[in-house]
Scaffold this motif. Structure first.
Motif, mmCIF file in Angstrom:
data_model
loop_
_atom_site.group_PDB
_atom_site.id
_atom_site.type_symbol
_atom_site.label_atom_id
_atom_site.label_comp_id
_atom_site.label_asym_id
_atom_site.label_seq_id
_atom_site.Cartn_x
_atom_site.Cartn_y
_atom_site.Cartn_z
ATOM 1 N N ARG A 199 40.489 -4.413 4.530
ATOM 2 C CA ARG A 199 39.906 -4.703 5.839
ATOM 3 C C ARG A 199 39.049 -5.966 5.753
ATOM 4 O O ARG A 199 38.376 -6.205 4.746
ATOM 5 N N ILE A 200 39.077 -6.754 6.798
ATOM 6 C CA ILE A 200 38.230 -7.947 6.836
ATOM 7 C C ILE A 200 36.832 -7.515 7.247
ATOM 8 O O ILE A 200 36.665 -6.855 8.268
ATOM 9 N N THR A 201 35.834 -7.867 6.408
ATOM 10 C CA THR A 201 34.455 -7.480 6.742
ATOM 11 C C THR A 201 33.556 -8.709 6.688
ATOM 12 O O THR A 201 33.843 -9.665 5.958
ATOM 13 N N GLU A 202 32.479 -8.686 7.445
ATOM 14 C CA GLU A 202 31.524 -9.789 7.380
ATOM 15 C C GLU A 202 30.589 -9.539 6.210
ATOM 16 O O GLU A 202 30.058 -8.443 6.039
ATOM 17 N N ARG A 203 30.409 -10.580 5.384
ATOM 18 C CA ARG A 203 29.541 -10.415 4.215
ATOM 19 C C ARG A 203 28.656 -11.642 4.036
ATOM 20 O O ARG A 203 28.975 -12.721 4.529
ATOM 21 N N ALA A 204 27.573 -11.429 3.297
ATOM 22 C CA ALA A 204 26.736 -12.560 2.924
ATOM 23 C C ALA A 204 27.472 -13.330 1.834
ATOM 24 O O ALA A 204 27.869 -12.759 0.821
ATOM 25 N N TRP A 205 27.686 -14.603 2.047
ATOM 26 C CA TRP A 205 28.535 -15.406 1.169
ATOM 27 C C TRP A 205 27.774 -16.667 0.800
ATOM 28 O O TRP A 205 27.209 -17.320 1.677
ATOM 29 N N VAL A 206 27.784 -17.003 -0.474
ATOM 30 C CA VAL A 206 27.093 -18.227 -0.877
ATOM 31 C C VAL A 206 28.101 -19.370 -0.936
ATOM 32 O O VAL A 206 29.109 -19.283 -1.634
ATOM 33 N N ALA A 207 27.842 -20.398 -0.130
ATOM 34 C CA ALA A 207 28.705 -21.579 -0.162
ATOM 35 C C ALA A 207 27.835 -22.809 0.036
ATOM 36 O O ALA A 207 26.899 -22.785 0.847
ATOM 37 N N ASP A 208 28.100 -23.853 -0.687
ATOM 38 C CA ASP A 208 27.339 -25.099 -0.614
ATOM 39 C C ASP A 208 25.837 -24.844 -0.742
ATOM 40 O O ASP A 208 25.027 -25.432 -0.025
ATOM 41 N N GLY A 209 25.457 -23.923 -1.630
ATOM 42 C CA GLY A 209 24.043 -23.711 -1.918
ATOM 43 C C GLY A 209 23.277 -22.950 -0.859
ATOM 44 O O GLY A 209 22.058 -22.885 -0.886
ATOM 45 N N SER A 210 23.990 -22.366 0.131
ATOM 46 C CA SER A 210 23.253 -21.564 1.109
ATOM 47 C C SER A 210 24.001 -20.258 1.379
ATOM 48 O O SER A 210 25.187 -20.151 1.102
ATOM 49 N N ILE A 211 23.254 -19.297 1.922
ATOM 50 C CA ILE A 211 23.875 -18.009 2.226
ATOM 51 C C ILE A 211 24.333 -18.021 3.680
ATOM 52 O O ILE A 211 23.552 -18.324 4.585
ATOM 53 N N GLN A 212 25.599 -17.694 3.877
ATOM 54 C CA GLN A 212 26.128 -17.635 5.234
ATOM 55 C C GLN A 212 26.741 -16.261 5.456
ATOM 56 O O GLN A 212 27.059 -15.559 4.514
ATOM 57 N N ILE A 213 26.930 -15.913 6.739
ATOM 58 C CA ILE A 213 27.669 -14.694 7.060
ATOM 59 C C ILE A 213 29.105 -15.100 7.329
ATOM 60 O O ILE A 213 29.385 -15.918 8.210
ATOM 61 N N VAL A 214 30.020 -14.537 6.516
ATOM 62 C CA VAL A 214 31.400 -15.015 6.531
ATOM 63 C C VAL A 214 32.349 -13.812 6.531
ATOM 64 O O VAL A 214 32.096 -12.835 5.828
ATOM 65 N N PRO A 215 33.435 -13.869 7.325
ATOM 66 C CA PRO A 215 34.443 -12.817 7.195
ATOM 67 C C PRO A 215 35.175 -12.954 5.858
ATOM 68 O O PRO A 215 35.578 -14.058 5.484
ATOM 69 N N VAL A 216 35.304 -11.828 5.150
ATOM 70 C CA VAL A 216 35.872 -11.859 3.798
ATOM 71 C C VAL A 216 36.919 -10.755 3.680
ATOM 72 O O VAL A 216 36.757 -9.663 4.232
ATOM 73 N N VAL A 217 38.007 -11.052 2.951
ATOM 74 C CA VAL A 217 38.987 -10.010 2.668
ATOM 75 C C VAL A 217 39.172 -9.908 1.156
ATOM 76 O O VAL A 217 39.074 -10.916 0.454
ATOM 77 N N THR A 218 39.369 -8.676 0.661
ATOM 78 C CA THR A 218 39.702 -8.498 -0.749
ATOM 79 C C THR A 218 41.220 -8.459 -0.884
ATOM 80 O O THR A 218 41.878 -7.605 -0.289
ATOM 81 N N ALA A 219 41.750 -9.453 -1.626
ATOM 82 C CA ALA A 219 43.191 -9.487 -1.880
ATOM 83 C C ALA A 219 43.421 -8.985 -3.294
ATOM 84 O O ALA A 219 42.690 -9.343 -4.215
ATOM 85 N N SER A 220 44.427 -8.128 -3.466
ATOM 86 C CA SER A 220 44.697 -7.599 -4.795
ATOM 87 C C SER A 220 46.139 -7.875 -5.179
ATOM 88 O O SER A 220 46.998 -8.092 -4.321
ATOM 89 N N LEU A 221 46.360 -7.902 -6.481
ATOM 90 C CA LEU A 221 47.715 -8.068 -6.988
ATOM 91 C C LEU A 221 47.996 -6.920 -7.954
ATOM 92 O O LEU A 221 47.248 -6.701 -8.895
ATOM 93 N N SER A 222 49.066 -6.156 -7.683
ATOM 94 C CA SER A 222 49.600 -5.219 -8.675
ATOM 95 C C SER A 222 50.853 -5.892 -9.202
ATOM 96 O O SER A 222 51.720 -6.230 -8.419
ATOM 97 N N ALA A 223 50.937 -6.082 -10.515
ATOM 98 C CA ALA A 223 52.102 -6.793 -11.029
ATOM 99 C C ALA A 223 52.645 -6.098 -12.270
ATOM 100 O O ALA A 223 51.948 -5.334 -12.940
ATOM 101 N N ASP A 224 53.917 -6.385 -12.526
ATOM 102 C CA ASP A 224 54.663 -5.778 -13.628
ATOM 103 C C ASP A 224 54.433 -6.599 -14.889
ATOM 104 O O ASP A 224 54.829 -7.769 -14.960
ATOM 105 N N HIS A 225 53.801 -5.990 -15.895
ATOM 106 C CA HIS A 225 53.444 -6.731 -17.106
ATOM 107 C C HIS A 225 54.671 -7.135 -17.914
ATOM 108 O O HIS A 225 54.586 -7.962 -18.820
#
Lengths: 390, 84
Positions: A339-365
């Protein structure tokens, strides 16, 4: 002469029931045309023919259950005459379709009586009439009346049980199909799992700008950007796109993305969007909407079932924040979005509120290593920072 | 447009996407998507259905005004009457 065989419609399908022919002998068939509808445990699937030709003979009748690989029709190739076809047929007799591997569901759960008992069983005349009307074989009915006589009630129960058995329980079959594929995956595929957080400020902004201009019928979903970005990134990481078969990995030049679609009655299917890396988001959005609609109506094409080279699962805005999927064999990777959630995100030396998604990879070794998997997720992250270029 | 007509269109459109929904069981002032399992594609299709039935375009910026059935009713009534 072309032998048109029942194709495999995924790793978990070994037979199908022919429902309906869309062509008749003498019809011209174009490459990609739907020629027959086949019922599997997951859905009624429209099967396409991948050769040009003219229908010579339909070998299998509707209602027949046949194993994958059975010749179901003969097609004359372009330029082939009926005479040549007759000659070919004389030399290649077609065997009657092999019987289905699974016996029909048993109708009566009680053990059938021994032959001698059957011979002297009593059946009330009313029960006999009832059985005739309902087409019930009295020999399969267990009597519970005086001296084991078959009563009207016994016949009624047998009839009800036969009716239940005749209607296949789609939900239960789908559960079994998913169970078989997922158990095989966990048994055979050495999964490794990676995840990264992807900021979506740019993608959200771009999408809002686009959708503001568009009527409701042409709006884009974030899911389309995810699918497109995955396909573009996979072009640079061929070891995550293709099939592991017969002890070796075969990369796929085309990127056909299976999209996991949950069904309202339970279960899920993951039919493919084809050649995703070559199509603009607008076209993918139309195709995705159509695919979801048809998947929910359980009306899909064989290419959509047999071709996915990778799968994307998107939990959307109602689900949880991360997903670690089970790879669908013989594919070698699955990419998950939470799910896309708003999170505190550090970019360019400042904290911003940014929509963030966790992307995952399941892969065959067996096909790739974690180092390359990590680079793939970073490439995905980079692509989603420039949505206008997708 | 009659309020009952708008209500009927909303339920008909919703049932086309989520056939399991019982309109009588929906609480009008609870968020709709807490009561009906609609993913983002379902939600978009729901709005497309309303657009086609009522000829009302719903800008994406207005989605947040449409949390509950009551919000949806008010929004559609206002849009329809401002057009009339």
């Amino acid at each position: 002469m072309l032998e048109f065989r029942l194709p495999s419609l995924g790793a978990d399908m070994d037979e199908g029931t022919l429902l309906e022919w869309h062509v008749r002998p003498g019809d011209v068939v174009k490459r990609g045309q739907v020629v027959v509808v086949v019922d599997t445990s997951k859905a009624a699937i429209e099967v396409e023919c991948w050769e040009d030709g003219v229908v010579d003979r339909l070998v299998v009748d509707p209602g027949t259950t046949i194993p994958v690989g059975t010749v179901i029709a003969l097609l004359r190739q372009p330029g082939e005459t009926e005479e040549q076809a007759a000659h070919w047929k004389a030399e290649h007799p077609i065997a009657a379709p092999a019987p289905p591997s699974r016996a029909p569901t048993a109708v009566v759960s009680e053990p059938s009586p021994l032959p001698e008992e059957r011979a002297r069983r009593r059946v009330s005349p009313a029960a006999r009439r009832h059985a005739e009307e309902k087409g019930i074989d009295l020999e399969t009915v267990v009597g519970t009346g005086p001296q084991g006589a078959v009563t009207v009630e016994n016949v009624e129960r047998a009839a009800a049980s036969a009716a239940r058995a005749a209607v296949p329980d789609r939900a239960a079959e789908m559960r079994r199909t998913i169970a078989a594929a997922m158990a095989r995956s966990k048994r055979e595929i050495p999964h490794y799992y990676l995840a990264t957080e992807i900021p979506l400020a740019a993608a959200t902004r771009w999408l809002a700008g686009e959708n503001e201009r568009r009527p409701v019928t042409e709006r884009l979903l974030m899911a389309v950007l995810f699918i497109k970005a995955v396909a573009n990134a996979l072009v640079k990481f061929p070891e995550l796109n293709g099939f592991y078969r017969d002890g070796r990995f075969e990369p796929s030049p085309a990127v056909h993305v299976g999209v996991a679609i949950s069904l309202r009655q339970g279960g899920l299917i993951a039919p493919a969007l084809l050649d995703v890396n070559t199509k603009p988001p607008d076209q993918l959005m139309r195709e995705l909407a159509d695919l979801v609609k048809r998947a929910r109506a359980l009306s899909l094409k064989s290419s959509e079932f047999s071709l996915p080279t990778v799968t994307v699962t998107n939990l959307g805005d109602q689900g949880v924040e991360s997903v670690y999927g089970v790879i669908y064999p013989p594919q070698v990777a699955l990419i998950g979005f939470g799910r896309i959630t708003e999170r505190a995100w550090v970019a360019d030396g400042s904290i911003q509120i940014v929509p963030v998604v966790t992307a995952s990879l399941s892969a065959d070794h067996r096909a790739s290593d974690g180092h390359r998997g990590g680079l793939f997720l970073n490439e995905l992250k980079a692509l989603l920072q420039q949505p206008e270029r997708l | 447009m009659d309020e009952q007509v708008i209500r009927d269109v909303i339920f008909k459109t919703l049932r086309a996407i989520a056939p399991e929904v019982d309109p009588a069981a929906l609480v009008p002032d609870e968020p709709l998507r807490n009561q009906v399992d609609l993913d983002s594609m379902d939600w978009l299709n729901f709005l497309v259905g309303l657009h086609q039935a009522l000829k009302v375009d719903i800008p994406e910026g207005d989605y947040q005004k449409l949390y509950t059935l009551n919000h949806l009713m008010t929004y559609l009534r206002d849009r329809l009457s401002s057009r009339a």
